[in-house]
Design a protein around this motif. Structure first.
Motif, PDB file in Angstrom:
ATOM      1  N   LEU A  85       0.835  -1.193   0.000  1.00 24.21           N
ATOM      2  CA  LEU A  85       0.000   0.000   0.000  1.00 24.21           C
ATOM      3  C   LEU A  85       0.876   1.252   0.000  1.00 24.21           C
ATOM      4  CD1 LEU A  85      -2.394  -1.200   2.847  1.00 24.21           C
ATOM      5  CD2 LEU A  85      -2.899  -1.235   0.394  1.00 24.21           C
ATOM      6  N   TRP A  86       0.632   2.152  -0.959  1.00 24.09           N
ATOM      7  CA  TRP A  86       1.340   3.430  -0.980  1.00 24.09           C
ATOM      8  C   TRP A  86       0.983   4.221   0.281  1.00 24.09           C
ATOM      9  CZ3 TRP A  86       4.850   4.881  -4.657  1.00 24.09           C
ATOM     10  CH2 TRP A  86       4.844   4.196  -5.871  1.00 24.09           C
ATOM     11  N   LEU A  87       1.970   4.680   1.028  1.00 18.15           N
ATOM     12  CA  LEU A  87       1.694   5.496   2.206  1.00 18.15           C
ATOM     13  C   LEU A  87       1.011   6.807   1.822  1.00 18.15           C
ATOM     14  CD1 LEU A  87       4.942   4.985   4.325  1.00 18.15           C
ATOM     15  CD2 LEU A  87       2.675   4.019   4.736  1.00 18.15           C
ATOM     16  N   ALA A  88       1.297   7.311   0.629  1.00 13.40           N
ATOM     17  CA  ALA A  88       0.678   8.567   0.183  1.00 13.40           C
ATOM     18  C   ALA A  88      -0.827   8.427  -0.030  1.00 13.40           C
ATOM     19  CB  ALA A  88       1.342   9.055  -1.102  1.00 13.40           C
ATOM     20  N   ASN A  89      -1.329   7.188  -0.159  1.00 16.63           N
ATOM     21  CA  ASN A  89      -2.762   6.978  -0.370  1.00 16.63           C
ATOM     22  C   ASN A  89      -3.547   6.889   0.936  1.00 16.63           C
ATOM     23  OD1 ASN A  89      -2.501   6.964  -3.138  1.00 16.63           O
ATOM     24  ND2 ASN A  89      -2.557   4.749  -3.365  1.00 16.63           N
ATOM     25  N   PHE A  90      -2.846   6.916   2.081  1.00 17.35           N
ATOM     26  CA  PHE A  90      -3.557   6.839   3.351  1.00 17.35           C
ATOM     27  C   PHE A  90      -4.310   8.138   3.615  1.00 17.35           C
ATOM     28  CE2 PHE A  90      -1.211   3.094   3.749  1.00 17.35           C
ATOM     29  CZ  PHE A  90      -1.538   2.402   4.911  1.00 17.35           C
ATOM     30  N   GLU A  91      -5.528   8.001   4.132  1.00 18.24           N
ATOM     31  CA  GLU A  91      -6.357   9.155   4.465  1.00 18.24           C
ATOM     32  C   GLU A  91      -6.181   9.521   5.945  1.00 18.24           C
ATOM     33  OE1 GLU A  91      -7.967  10.855   2.348  1.00 18.24           O
ATOM     34  OE2 GLU A  91      -8.083   9.519   0.605  1.00 18.24           O
ATOM     35  N   PRO A  92      -6.323  10.827   6.258  1.00 14.88           N
ATOM     36  CA  PRO A  92      -6.418  11.946   5.326  1.00 14.88           C
ATOM     37  C   PRO A  92      -5.069  12.181   4.660  1.00 14.88           C
ATOM     38  CG  PRO A  92      -6.271  12.746   7.567  1.00 14.88           C
ATOM     39  CD  PRO A  92      -6.354  11.253   7.666  1.00 14.88           C
ATOM     40  N   ARG A  93      -5.087  12.630   3.407  1.00 15.07           N
ATOM     41  CA  ARG A  93      -3.836  12.848   2.696  1.00 15.07           C
ATOM     42  C   ARG A  93      -3.029  13.923   3.418  1.00 15.07           C
ATOM     43  NH1 ARG A  93      -4.204  10.314  -2.475  1.00 15.07           N
ATOM     44  NH2 ARG A  93      -5.870   8.788  -2.194  1.00 15.07           N
ATOM     45  N   GLY A  94      -1.734  13.729   3.505  1.00 15.84           N
ATOM     46  CA  GLY A  94      -0.878  14.687   4.189  1.00 15.84           C
ATOM     47  C   GLY A  94       0.552  14.541   3.734  1.00 15.84           C
ATOM     48  N   ASP A  95       1.427  15.425   4.215  1.00 13.30           N
ATOM     49  CA  ASP A  95       2.826  15.351   3.799  1.00 13.30           C
ATOM     50  C   ASP A  95       3.546  14.267   4.605  1.00 13.30           C
ATOM     51  OD1 ASP A  95       3.665  16.411   6.294  1.00 13.30           O
ATOM     52  OD2 ASP A  95       3.405  18.460   5.540  1.00 13.30           O
ATOM     53  N   ALA A  96       4.774  14.012   4.218  1.00 12.20           N
ATOM     54  CA  ALA A  96       5.522  12.901   4.797  1.00 12.20           C
ATOM     55  C   ALA A  96       5.899  13.129   6.260  1.00 12.20           C
ATOM     56  CB  ALA A  96       6.784  12.646   3.979  1.00 12.20           C
ATOM     57  N   GLU A  97       5.823  14.356   6.741  1.00  8.81           N
ATOM     58  CA  GLU A  97       6.196  14.636   8.124  1.00  8.81           C
ATOM     59  C   GLU A  97       5.289  13.929   9.131  1.00  8.81           C
ATOM     60  OE1 GLU A  97       8.872  16.231   9.455  1.00  8.81           O
ATOM     61  OE2 GLU A  97       9.562  16.120   7.378  1.00  8.81           O
ATOM     62  N   ARG A  98       4.083  13.565   8.698  1.00  7.70           N
ATOM     63  CA  ARG A  98       3.183  12.903   9.646  1.00  7.70           C
ATOM     64  C   ARG A  98       3.715  11.545  10.085  1.00  7.70           C
ATOM     65  NH1 ARG A  98      -1.928  10.473   6.174  1.00  7.70           N
ATOM     66  NH2 ARG A  98      -0.872  10.249   4.177  1.00  7.70           N
ATOM     67  N   TRP A  99       4.648  10.971   9.310  1.00  4.39           N
ATOM     68  CA  TRP A  99       5.180   9.648   9.645  1.00  4.39           C
ATOM     69  C   TRP A  99       6.424   9.726  10.532  1.00  4.39           C
ATOM     70  CZ3 TRP A  99       1.201   7.091   8.369  1.00  4.39           C
ATOM     71  CH2 TRP A  99       0.550   7.250   7.152  1.00  4.39           C
ATOM     72  N   ALA A 100       6.685  10.882  11.132  1.00  2.78           N
ATOM     73  CA  ALA A 100       7.916  11.054  11.908  1.00  2.78           C
ATOM     74  C   ALA A 100       7.968  10.159  13.141  1.00  2.78           C
ATOM     75  CB  ALA A 100       8.072  12.525  12.311  1.00  2.78           C
ATOM     76  N   GLU A 101       6.809   9.880  13.757  1.00  3.47           N
ATOM     77  CA  GLU A 101       6.801   9.072  14.978  1.00  3.47           C
ATOM     78  C   GLU A 101       5.620   8.110  14.939  1.00  3.47           C
ATOM     79  OE1 GLU A 101       7.006   9.524  19.846  1.00  3.47           O
ATOM     80  OE2 GLU A 101       7.100  11.309  18.561  1.00  3.47           O
ATOM     81  N   VAL A 102       5.858   6.949  14.368  1.00  7.99           N
ATOM     82  CA  VAL A 102       4.830   5.904  14.284  1.00  7.99           C
ATOM     83  C   VAL A 102       4.957   5.008  15.501  1.00  7.99           C
ATOM     84  CG1 VAL A 102       4.027   3.912  12.966  1.00  7.99           C
ATOM     85  CG2 VAL A 102       4.788   5.977  11.765  1.00  7.99           C
ATOM     86  N   ARG A 103       3.824   4.740  16.148  1.00  8.67           N
ATOM     87  CA  ARG A 103       3.842   3.906  17.350  1.00  8.67           C
ATOM     88  C   ARG A 103       3.237   2.519  17.133  1.00  8.67           C
ATOM     89  NH1 ARG A 103       4.884   6.623  22.171  1.00  8.67           N
ATOM     90  NH2 ARG A 103       6.241   8.385  21.661  1.00  8.67           N
ATOM     91  N   ALA A 104       2.241   2.407  16.246  1.00 10.48           N
ATOM     92  CA  ALA A 104       1.568   1.106  16.088  1.00 10.48           C
ATOM     93  C   ALA A 104       0.782   1.081  14.783  1.00 10.48           C
ATOM     94  CB  ALA A 104       0.631   0.843  17.267  1.00 10.48           C
ATOM     95  N   VAL A 105       0.435  -0.137  14.366  1.00  9.22           N
ATOM     96  CA  VAL A 105      -0.493  -0.366  13.251  1.00  9.22           C
ATOM     97  C   VAL A 105      -1.650  -1.189  13.802  1.00  9.22           C
ATOM     98  CG1 VAL A 105      -0.839  -1.479  11.018  1.00  9.22           C
ATOM     99  CG2 VAL A 105       1.280  -0.237  11.472  1.00  9.22           C
ATOM    100  N   ARG A 106      -2.870  -0.779  13.495  1.00  8.14           N
ATOM    101  CA  ARG A 106      -4.054  -1.482  13.999  1.00  8.14           C
ATOM    102  C   ARG A 106      -4.967  -1.851  12.840  1.00  8.14           C
ATOM    103  NH1 ARG A 106      -7.237   2.418  17.268  1.00  8.14           N
ATOM    104  NH2 ARG A 106      -8.042   3.008  15.201  1.00  8.14           N
TER     105      ARG A 106
END
Length: 324
Positions: free
Chosen positions: A91-112
Motif C-alpha cells: 500500500l502506498w503510504l501517500a494513499n492513506f487518508e487523510p492525505r498529508g505530507d511525509a512529516e506525519r510519519w515522523a513518529e509511528v507507534r503502532a499499526v491497527r
C-alpha cells in the motif's frame, strides 16, 4: 480466546499465534488486532507491505490505521477481503487518508486493523510479517510476471507518480488531467480547435537485468493515436507501441465499458535498468470535433522474465472436423 506472542517485532496482539506457521490467526469480526512498533520514523518510506492469507472471499471490510503518540491516527486505509489465498499487500503510504505530507510519519507507534463491516461469512485471516519499504511497490503474481503499475486498483495505484511532460505536450484548452476514474487510471484533456497531444511519464529506476519483456494493457479514444515507450539504461528507447489507433471494431471510445482493452509489449533486448515509461496520447488530424474529453485508460504494466516453458517444445495436432 486471544494470546500474545513476544518472539519478534511482528507480533500482532489480539489474534491467536500459530506455532506451526509462525504467524497470527485473526478472526476478523471478533475484534481488532495491533502491532506495536514504536517509536519508528517512516519518513522517506514509500509503501507498507503486509502478508495476508484468506481461505474465503467474504467481502469483509477492514480499516488499517497507522497510530502515533497518544493513539492519534496518522493515516488509514480501508480494504475488502475480496481474494482467496496469499495476498502480498503493498500500500502506498501517500494513499492513506487523510492525505498529508511525509512529516506525519515522523513518529509511528503502532499499526491497527479492525473490521468496519462484516463479511458474508465469518472471516479468518493469517497475518504474516509487515514492513515499510523505501522503494515503490511491485507485485510478483507468478513465476514469470511482476506488475509494476497496478492501474486498476485504487489502493495499489498512485496517480501522482505520473507527471505531465510539458515540453512534449500540446493542450488546446484548460489543463490536462491524471486521475483514478472508476476501475483504472485515466489520462486526458479537453478537445480544442486544434488537435491536442499529451505526454505523461513515470520514473521507475529499477533493475530489469533478469527480465525479458515489458507489457502494458490499455484502451484509448478511437480517434486518437497512442505511443508507449520505455526509457532504459540512461536514454535508450524501447517502443511497446508506436502511434497506434483503435479500429471501430476494437472499441467505441475510452469511456465505454464495451471498449476492447489491448495488451501489447516489447522485448527488453538485454536492458539492465528501467528508467521511466512514457505514454503519448495524440489526436488524429481527421478527428471529430465534439468538445469531448480525449483520453486513455491504463489498467496495468508488467515485467516478464523467462521461464522453463519458454524453451519447451511446441507440439502440433491435426483436427478433422466431422461437419465442416
Amino acid at each position: 480466546m486471544t494470546e500474545e506472542h513476544n518472539s519478534s517485532m511482528n507480533t500482532w496482539v489480539g489474534g491467536r499465534w500459530d506455532e506451526r506457521t509462525g504467524r497470527t490467526c485473526w478472526e476478523v469480526e471478533e475484534g481488532a488486532i495491533r502491532l506495536d512498533l514504536g517509536p519508528a520514523d517512516w519518513r522517506g518510506k514509500q509503501a507498507l507491505r503486509l502478508q495476508l492469507d484468506s481461505g474465503r472471499q467474504t467481502g469483509a471490510r477492514i480499516c488499517l490505521a497507522v497510530l502515533g503518540p497518544d493513539e492519534v491516527t496518522l493515516g488509514y486505509i480501508t480494504f475488502a477481503v475480496d481474494w482467496v489465498g496469499a495476498n502480498d499487500m503493498q500500500l502506498w503510504l501517500a494513499n492513506f487518508e487523510p492525505r498529508g505530507d511525509a512529516e506525519r510519519w515522523a513518529e509511528v507507534r503502532a499499526v491497527r486493523m479492525r473490521c468496519v463491516e462484516g463479511g458474508l461469512w465469518p472471516t479468518e485471516l493469517t497475518v504474516g510479517p509487515m514492513e515499510v519499504m523505501e522503494c515503490a511497490p511491485t507485485w510478483q503474481v507468478n513465476e514469470s510476471d511482476t506488475i509494476i503499475d497496478m492501474g486498476w486498483h485504487p489502493l495499489m495505484s498512485k496517480v501522482d507518480e505520473w507527471e505531465v511532460v510539458a515540453e512534449e505536450s500540446v493542450i488546446p484548452v484548460g489543463e490536462p488531467y491524471s486521475r483514478y476514474s472508476g476501475p483504472w487510471i485515466t489520462f486526458g484533456f479537453h478537445q480544442g480547435e486544434k488537435p491536442g497531444r499529451l505526454v505523461v511519464e513515470r520514473k521507475f529506476g529499477i533493475d530489469i537485468s533478469d527480465q525479458s519483456q515489458l507489457l502494458a494493457k490499455m484502451v484509448w479514444d478511437k480517434e486518437a493515436k497512442v505511443g508507449v515507450v520505455a526509457i532504459v539504461d540512461g536514454g535508450h528507447e524501447v517502443f511497446l507501441l508506436r502511434q497506434a489507433r483503435l479500429s471501430l471494431e476494437e472499441g467505441i471510445g475510452f469511456t465505454s465499458h464495451g471498449a476492447a482493452w489491448l495488451t501489447f509489449g516489447a522485448d527488453l533486448e538485454g536492458a539492465q535498468r528501467l528508467d521511466s515509461i512514457r505514454l503519448i496520447l495524440e489526436e488524429a488530424e481527421d478527428r471529430t470535433m465534439e468538445g469531448r474529453e480525449v483520453g486513455m485508460n491504463l489498467i496495468w504494466i508488467l515485467l516478464r522474465r523467462p521461464t522453463a516453458l519458454d524453451e519447451a517444445p511446441v507440439e502440433t495436432v491435426q483436427v478433422r472436423l466431422m461437419n465442416p
